[in-house]
Scaffold this active site. Structure first.
Site, PDB file in Angstrom:
ATOM      1  N   CYS A  62       7.963   1.909  10.479  1.00 15.87           N
ATOM      2  CA  CYS A  62       7.090   2.689  11.366  1.00 15.87           C
ATOM      3  C   CYS A  62       7.865   3.731  12.166  1.00 15.87           C
ATOM      4  O   CYS A  62       7.370   4.250  13.166  1.00 15.87           O
ATOM      5  CB  CYS A  62       6.299   1.777  12.300  1.00 15.87           C
ATOM      6  SG  CYS A  62       5.296   0.555  11.420  1.00 15.87           S
ATOM      7  N   ARG A  74      -2.985   7.898   5.832  1.00 15.43           N
ATOM      8  CA  ARG A  74      -3.146   7.040   7.008  1.00 15.43           C
ATOM      9  C   ARG A  74      -2.303   7.556   8.171  1.00 15.43           C
ATOM     10  O   ARG A  74      -1.383   8.351   8.000  1.00 15.43           O
ATOM     11  CB  ARG A  74      -2.735   5.595   6.688  1.00 15.43           C
ATOM     12  CG  ARG A  74      -1.268   5.470   6.325  1.00 15.43           C
ATOM     13  CD  ARG A  74      -0.762   4.044   6.366  1.00 15.43           C
ATOM     14  NE  ARG A  74       0.592   3.954   5.830  1.00 15.43           N
ATOM     15  CZ  ARG A  74       1.691   4.282   6.481  1.00 15.43           C
ATOM     16  NH1 ARG A  74       1.623   4.753   7.721  1.00 15.43           N
ATOM     17  NH2 ARG A  74       2.881   4.156   5.910  1.00 15.43           N
ATOM     18  N   THR A 112       6.236   2.624   6.009  1.00 19.30           N
ATOM     19  CA  THR A 112       6.126   1.173   5.971  1.00 19.30           C
ATOM     20  C   THR A 112       6.384   0.670   4.567  1.00 19.30           C
ATOM     21  O   THR A 112       6.371   1.436   3.595  1.00 19.30           O
ATOM     22  CB  THR A 112       4.765   0.681   6.494  1.00 19.30           C
ATOM     23  OG1 THR A 112       4.853  -0.714   6.811  1.00 19.30           O
ATOM     24  CG2 THR A 112       3.667   0.891   5.472  1.00 19.30           C
ATOM     25  N   TYR A 113       6.619  -0.624   4.495  1.00 22.23           N
ATOM     26  CA  TYR A 113       6.895  -1.292   3.221  1.00 22.23           C
ATOM     27  C   TYR A 113       5.778  -2.279   2.925  1.00 22.23           C
ATOM     28  O   TYR A 113       5.299  -2.982   3.819  1.00 22.23           O
ATOM     29  CB  TYR A 113       8.231  -2.044   3.304  1.00 22.23           C
ATOM     30  CG  TYR A 113       8.422  -3.072   2.212  1.00 22.23           C
ATOM     31  CD1 TYR A 113       8.866  -2.699   0.943  1.00 22.23           C
ATOM     32  CD2 TYR A 113       8.148  -4.424   2.440  1.00 22.23           C
ATOM     33  CE1 TYR A 113       9.020  -3.647  -0.062  1.00 22.23           C
ATOM     34  CE2 TYR A 113       8.301  -5.373   1.442  1.00 22.23           C
ATOM     35  CZ  TYR A 113       8.737  -4.976   0.197  1.00 22.23           C
ATOM     36  OH  TYR A 113       8.883  -5.911  -0.799  1.00 22.23           O
ATOM     37  N   ILE A 143      -0.500  -1.502  11.447  1.00 15.83           N
ATOM     38  CA  ILE A 143      -1.838  -0.927  11.314  1.00 15.83           C
ATOM     39  C   ILE A 143      -1.732   0.586  11.224  1.00 15.83           C
ATOM     40  O   ILE A 143      -1.057   1.223  12.032  1.00 15.83           O
ATOM     41  CB  ILE A 143      -2.736  -1.322  12.507  1.00 15.83           C
ATOM     42  CG1 ILE A 143      -3.010  -2.827  12.485  1.00 15.83           C
ATOM     43  CG2 ILE A 143      -4.059  -0.538  12.485  1.00 15.83           C
ATOM     44  CD1 ILE A 143      -3.805  -3.328  13.665  1.00 15.83           C
TER      45      ILE A 143
END
EC number: 2.3.1.181
Length: 228
Positions: free
Chosen positions: A175, A75, A80-81, A145
């Protein structure tokens, strides 16, 4: 045109990735329609294409002790978590059927949550038009996102902090943004909300924003379609 929607409950990251890849292959072959997977993950850290392990702030030993796995994934975005109380969504959509506009697709994903938060909870959320994807409340991100697009079919998606343990974000630079924070729906409204109610609301707003009807699938029905 409708969107297949399936809520899977808690799913290990690797298993969810396998399911995504299976749906992606069928979507490329036009053997299944646009599909939205909704689920939770056990605690896991993922690193996107622009990410770096430098943005993980705790040791491998700590993560092993906490039973937190780390995956490098395709992605967009950085680190991120994911964990309990966070609604993760994987829309596997064919953009070739619309206008092959990736920015518009991300815009619509953001719009789902901006409208939902305002209509259902009276909270003003916004985009960061100039810099970063996601949905923000003030300086704090509530929806992350990060997508991938192959053969104009999307994978990966969003993570909506509902009743998430925000302390776990201290393990990373979320992020890769050192000057931003994170928040959750629970923090915004001052109480824990029933997770399944949020699932229902997200499904509804996906249909509204994308202008499509929903085909709600049970887990067994989805797996039967996927032959897994």
């Amino acid at each position: 045109m409708c969107i297949n929607v399936c809520y899977l409950g808690e799913v290990e990251y690797q298993e969810a990735l396998f399911i995504q890849e299976r749906i992606w292959a069928l979507r490329v072959e036009k053997k299944i329609g646009d599909t939205l997977l909704l689920l939770e993950h056990p605690p896991v850290i993922t690193i996107g294409r622009r990410g770096s392990k430098k943005n993980i702030l705790v040791s491998d030993e700590f993560l092993k002790k906490m039973d937190v796995k780390v995956f490098e994934v395709s992605r967009g975005g950085d680190v991120t978590y994911h964990g309990p109380g966070q609604l993760v969504g994987y829309p596997i959509f064919d953009l070739a059927l619309t206008d092959r506009d990736i920015k518009k697709f991300v815009y619509l994903l953001e719009e789902v949550f901006i409208r939902l938060l305002k209509d259902q909870f009276g909270k003003e959320a916004h985009r960061d038009e100039n810099k970063y994807t996601g949905v923000w409340v003030g300086n704090d991100k509530i929806v992350a996102i990060g997508i991938a697009v192959k053969k104009w079919v999307t994978m990966h998606g969003f993570a909506f902090n509902v009743n998430t343990n925000l302390e776990h974000f201290s393990w990373i630079v979320p992020c890769g943004l050192k000057d931003r924070g994170v928040t959750s729906l629970e923090r915004l409204i001052g109480s824990t909300i029933r997770f399944e109610d949020v699932v229902d609301k997200v499904q509804t707003y996906f249909g509204k924003v994308f202008g499509k009807s929903l085909n709600i699938l049970g887990k067994e029905k989805l797996f039967d379609l996927l032959k897994i």
